[in-house]
Write a protein that holds these residues in place. Structure first.
Motif, PDB file in Angstrom:
ATOM      1  N   PRO A 131      25.696  10.004 -25.302  1.00 51.32           N
ATOM      2  CA  PRO A 131      26.699  10.429 -26.281  1.00 51.32           C
ATOM      3  C   PRO A 131      28.074  10.665 -25.674  1.00 51.32           C
ATOM      4  CG  PRO A 131      25.160  12.211 -25.813  1.00 51.32           C
ATOM      5  CD  PRO A 131      24.612  10.986 -25.158  1.00 51.32           C
ATOM      6  N   ASN A 132      28.147  10.751 -24.341  1.00 51.82           N
ATOM      7  CA  ASN A 132      29.420  11.028 -23.688  1.00 51.82           C
ATOM      8  C   ASN A 132      30.085   9.786 -23.118  1.00 51.82           C
ATOM      9  OD1 ASN A 132      29.153  13.877 -24.090  1.00 51.82           O
ATOM     10  ND2 ASN A 132      27.655  13.904 -22.412  1.00 51.82           N
ATOM     11  N   ASP A 133      29.542   8.592 -23.470  1.00 53.73           N
ATOM     12  CA  ASP A 133      30.098   7.362 -22.909  1.00 53.73           C
ATOM     13  C   ASP A 133      31.600   7.227 -23.184  1.00 53.73           C
ATOM     14  OD1 ASP A 133      28.132   6.251 -21.438  1.00 53.73           O
ATOM     15  OD2 ASP A 133      27.494   4.776 -22.916  1.00 53.73           O
ATOM     16  N   ASP A 134      32.004   7.550 -24.431  1.00 53.60           N
ATOM     17  CA  ASP A 134      33.407   7.370 -24.785  1.00 53.60           C
ATOM     18  C   ASP A 134      34.318   8.205 -23.895  1.00 53.60           C
ATOM     19  OD1 ASP A 134      32.699   5.612 -26.724  1.00 53.60           O
ATOM     20  OD2 ASP A 134      32.854   7.031 -28.383  1.00 53.60           O
ATOM     21  N   GLU A 135      33.872   9.442 -23.603  1.00 48.69           N
ATOM     22  CA  GLU A 135      34.693  10.337 -22.806  1.00 48.69           C
ATOM     23  C   GLU A 135      34.575  10.037 -21.318  1.00 48.69           C
ATOM     24  OE1 GLU A 135      32.601  11.346 -25.204  1.00 48.69           O
ATOM     25  OE2 GLU A 135      34.130  11.827 -26.717  1.00 48.69           O
ATOM     26  N   GLU A 136      33.395   9.606 -20.890  1.00 47.65           N
ATOM     27  CA  GLU A 136      33.161   9.417 -19.466  1.00 47.65           C
ATOM     28  C   GLU A 136      33.393   7.988 -19.001  1.00 47.65           C
ATOM     29  OE1 GLU A 136      29.185  10.683 -18.821  1.00 47.65           O
ATOM     30  OE2 GLU A 136      29.582  12.806 -19.216  1.00 47.65           O
ATOM     31  N   GLY A 137      33.648   7.086 -19.948  1.00 49.97           N
ATOM     32  CA  GLY A 137      33.791   5.682 -19.565  1.00 49.97           C
ATOM     33  C   GLY A 137      32.517   5.131 -18.978  1.00 49.97           C
ATOM     34  N   GLY A 138      31.360   5.463 -19.603  1.00 49.51           N
ATOM     35  CA  GLY A 138      30.057   5.076 -19.079  1.00 49.51           C
ATOM     36  C   GLY A 138      29.778   3.595 -19.258  1.00 49.51           C
ATOM     37  N   ILE A 177      17.207   4.293 -35.933  1.00 50.09           N
ATOM     38  CA  ILE A 177      18.448   3.520 -35.962  1.00 50.09           C
ATOM     39  C   ILE A 177      19.497   4.212 -36.832  1.00 50.09           C
ATOM     40  CG2 ILE A 177      19.509   1.352 -36.720  1.00 50.09           C
ATOM     41  CD1 ILE A 177      16.900  -0.064 -35.955  1.00 50.09           C
ATOM     42  N   ILE A 178      19.115   4.588 -38.055  1.00 52.91           N
ATOM     43  CA  ILE A 178      20.112   5.135 -38.977  1.00 52.91           C
ATOM     44  C   ILE A 178      20.509   6.562 -38.623  1.00 52.91           C
ATOM     45  CG2 ILE A 178      19.367   3.590 -40.828  1.00 52.91           C
ATOM     46  CD1 ILE A 178      17.885   5.858 -42.113  1.00 52.91           C
ATOM     47  N   ALA A 179      19.682   7.227 -37.797  1.00 51.35           N
ATOM     48  CA  ALA A 179      20.039   8.578 -37.352  1.00 51.35           C
ATOM     49  C   ALA A 179      20.814   8.570 -36.039  1.00 51.35           C
ATOM     50  CB  ALA A 179      18.784   9.427 -37.198  1.00 51.35           C
ATOM     51  N   SER A 180      20.937   7.392 -35.411  1.00 50.72           N
ATOM     52  CA  SER A 180      21.605   7.319 -34.112  1.00 50.72           C
ATOM     53  C   SER A 180      23.098   7.584 -34.252  1.00 50.72           C
ATOM     54  CB  SER A 180      21.374   5.953 -33.467  1.00 50.72           C
ATOM     55  OG  SER A 180      22.037   4.936 -34.200  1.00 50.72           O
ATOM     56  N   MET A 181      23.689   8.109 -33.201  1.00 53.44           N
ATOM     57  CA  MET A 181      25.114   8.412 -33.213  1.00 53.44           C
ATOM     58  C   MET A 181      25.970   7.178 -33.489  1.00 53.44           C
ATOM     59  SD  MET A 181      27.505   9.593 -30.081  1.00 53.44           S
ATOM     60  CE  MET A 181      27.242   7.967 -29.380  1.00 53.44           C
ATOM     61  N   PRO A 182      25.720   6.019 -32.851  1.00 54.32           N
ATOM     62  CA  PRO A 182      26.562   4.847 -33.143  1.00 54.32           C
ATOM     63  C   PRO A 182      26.493   4.409 -34.599  1.00 54.32           C
ATOM     64  CG  PRO A 182      25.355   4.535 -31.090  1.00 54.32           C
ATOM     65  CD  PRO A 182      24.777   5.748 -31.738  1.00 54.32           C
ATOM     66  N   PHE A 183      25.283   4.435 -35.195  1.00 49.88           N
ATOM     67  CA  PHE A 183      25.140   4.023 -36.588  1.00 49.88           C
ATOM     68  C   PHE A 183      25.873   4.983 -37.507  1.00 49.88           C
ATOM     69  CE2 PHE A 183      23.090   3.588 -40.714  1.00 49.88           C
ATOM     70  CZ  PHE A 183      22.908   2.216 -40.838  1.00 49.88           C
TER      71      PHE A 183
END
Length: 587
Positions: free
Chosen positions: A156-163, A260-266
């Protein structure tokens, strides 16, 4: 160990990828192969570059038909392959880009989000730009998009951490299809890239597997127990996010849709809306088509039940992990705007001509044919007859008594179900008679009804043989004008049975001497037609059944066993049980 094998069809693991790609070109004559660089490309590439934006994709082998299987009109222009589960080198990719590049229209490079692919394809693009500029050309029109549709393993922190972001899975195939078709229709590089980026940002995939996949030359990296399933397993055998007990598909598949529908990206993509979607069901390599159909059904139902209407449902083997026994489900969220949604669906529906893509056939619904399929209504008036009811009862009792022996004989020479199947048919007829659901005042009508009951209850080869004989017998009685008990003398029955055998012989090559129930049925019918003596006919049938013990099997599963070896045919013995019971009631 669950659904896995370490065995492979392989000559040399080191040449397997190359050899497989050669086979692909042999089977698909529109393809050409650069063996040195492991690049598959369409033979009309020189002309294609002058007409449209070109696209290529690539990555490690082991995901077939991805990606070489998607090279063809309205999809990819080329594909480059590395070794199994290993990115192609930047030099391979550069060679592919040089070959594919369209001076006039530009080229789009599509890759999955794995570190090796990003680095090698990225370096190749930059090398290509440098060499073109150094040769005095303007900066080439080349763009690269990276597909990351996995929602099984998400930071969930990819956007902030540049993962590293989400892994690229089967959604990559949807990118190739929609962008490739848009390019084939004359879209600009900017438009083709826009379509690709829309699909990338609106596709969400989750996979699961019953086991890891064996790698040729390496074997199984790990195994799951028979009672386990791993959710989120990657296409390179990467661990998923959990192992859990294997559940019925009716629980498992809706759970995958829920994830899938509960995932953060979706949720980030859809917010509070319930958009229309494309459901994309993918075989990870070793799931049977029978099971895949069930997964597709459950996926579409679960998606609809949760408020997301499937506009299209696609099923097939698109992105595999070698022979991984698993599936992945992707949801492509469609635009809310009616025009944009229709445009995207048109790109999806437009046929692509390549080895791996399954084109959906869409035709106009011309109305129901259900009435024709049902045929004319079968009407009959149930009627009781004490004599025939006692005959049916006696035949049933005889089968009940004989079933263990018939089963034993079939276990020795066949698949062991002959006795059970025969008893199922006898039970269905007996229960229909007991509940007065047969037209026993009309022999032909009664036999036609009994034939339907036998078909519904018996199944298998023996069931259809009984049905064909009973159908023929009903027709013969009707032809002979023998409908009531007075007109159906033993000789008439025998004559009708011989005619019914002629009907049966139109559809089976089984004859007397082939060690089947025909060896009991033919002598019974012949003797009855000649003498009119039921007891004498029964003796002939019994002798015929016993004679099968020394016959060489020529039909059925017993063919693979060998000679009778003193064991009579189970089907013939079962038929004698039916006939002897009925004969006893008539004496």
């Amino acid at each position: 160990m669950a659904s896995s094998t370490g065995k492979h069809f392989v000559t040399d693991p080191k040449t397997l990828v190359k050899d497989s790609l050669v086979g692909l070109t042999i089977a698909n004559p529109h393809l050409a192969f650069d063996e040195k660089e492991k690049v598959i490309y369409t033979k009309d590439l020189a002309a294609l570059r002058r007409k449209q934006v070109t696209l290529f994709c690539g990555g490690g082998a082991g995901h077939e038909p991805s990606h070489a299987g998607f090279v063809g009109p309205a999809m990819l222009s080329a594909a480059v392959s590395g070794h199994v589960f290993a990115s192609p080198t930047s030099s391979q990719v550069l060679s592919c880009l040089r070959r594919v590049y369209s001076e006039e229209h530009g080229t789009l490079v599509v890759i999955k989000n794995y570190t090796g692919d990003v680095l090698n394809f990225g370096r190749a693009v930059e090398r290509f730009k440098s060499e073109r500029v150094n040769q005095g050309h303007p900066l080439p029109k080349v763009d690269m998009v990276v597909v990351g549709d996995d929602v099984g393993v998400v930071n969930p922190n990819d956007d902030e951490e540049g993962g590293v972001g989400r892994r690229g899975l089967a959604g990559t195939v949807l990118v190739n299809k929609l962008a490739g078709t848009h390019a084939a229709n004359g879209a600009s590089l900017e438009q083709v890239k826009g379509t690709a980026q829309y699909v990338i940002s609106h596709t969400f995939t989750l996979g699961c597997a019953l086991n890891a996949a064996s790698v040729p030359g390496q074997g199984m990296p790990r195994t799951l127990n028979d009672s386990e399933i791993e959710i989120g397993m990657g296409i390179h055998n990467e661990p998923g996010f959990k192992k859990t007990a294997l559940k019925p598909a009716s629980e498992l598949v809706p759970g995958l849709i829920d994830h899938i529908i509960a995932s953060m990206p979706f949720k980030k993509c859809t917010g509070q809306s319930k958009p229309r979607v494309v459901v994309f069901v993918n075989n990870l390599g070793a799931t049977s088509n029978l099971e895949l159909g069930l997964v597709t059904k459950l996926s579409a139902e679960a998606t609809r039940e949760r408020g997301y209407e499937p506009e299209r449902v696609l099923q097939g083997t698109y992105m595999t992990g070698l022979a991984m026994p698993g599936i992945s489900i992707s949801l492509l969220v469609l635009p809310d705007d009616d025009v944009k949604r229709a445009e995207l669906l048109a790109l999806l529906d437009q046929p692509a001509h390549c080895a791996g893509w399954v084109n959906q056939t869409r035709v106009e619904d011309a109305g129901s044919t259900d009435d024709a399929a049902r045929g004319p209504a079968t009407t009959f008036t149930p009627a009781s007859d004490s004599v025939w009811e006692s005959v049916i009862q006696a035949g049933y009792d005889s089968v009940v008594a004989a079933e263990p022996e018939v089963t034993r004989l079939d276990q020795l020479m066949g698949d062991g179900d002959c006795g059970e199947v025969l008893l199922s048919g006898a039970t269905a007829v007996f229960e229909a008679s007991k509940s007065q659901q047969l037209p026993l005042n009309d022999a032909a009508a009664a036999l036609a009804r009994i034939s339907s009951l036998v078909e519904d209850s018996m199944g298998g080869t023996s069931g259809i043989i009984y049905c064909l004989f009973l159908d023929g017998l009903a027709q013969q009685l009707h032809k002979l004008g023998a409908t009531d008990r007075a007109s159906t003398t033993p000789k008439v029955w025998g004559k009708a049975m011989l005619g019914a055998l002629d009907t049966l012989y139109q559809y089976t090559t089984a004859r007397p001497g082939h060690r089947t129930l025909i060896d009991a049925l033919q002598p019974f019918a012949s003797t009855l037609a000649e003498t009119g003596d039921v007891a004498q006919a029964l003796t002939a049938a019994d002798e015929g059944a016993k004679a099968t013990a020394q016959m060489k099997p020529k039909r059925g599963r017993a063919v693979y066993v060998g000679h009778g070896d003193g064991i009579p045919d189970a089907g013939a013995v079962g038929l004698v049980a039916v006939l002897s019971g009925m004969a006893k009631a008539l004496q």
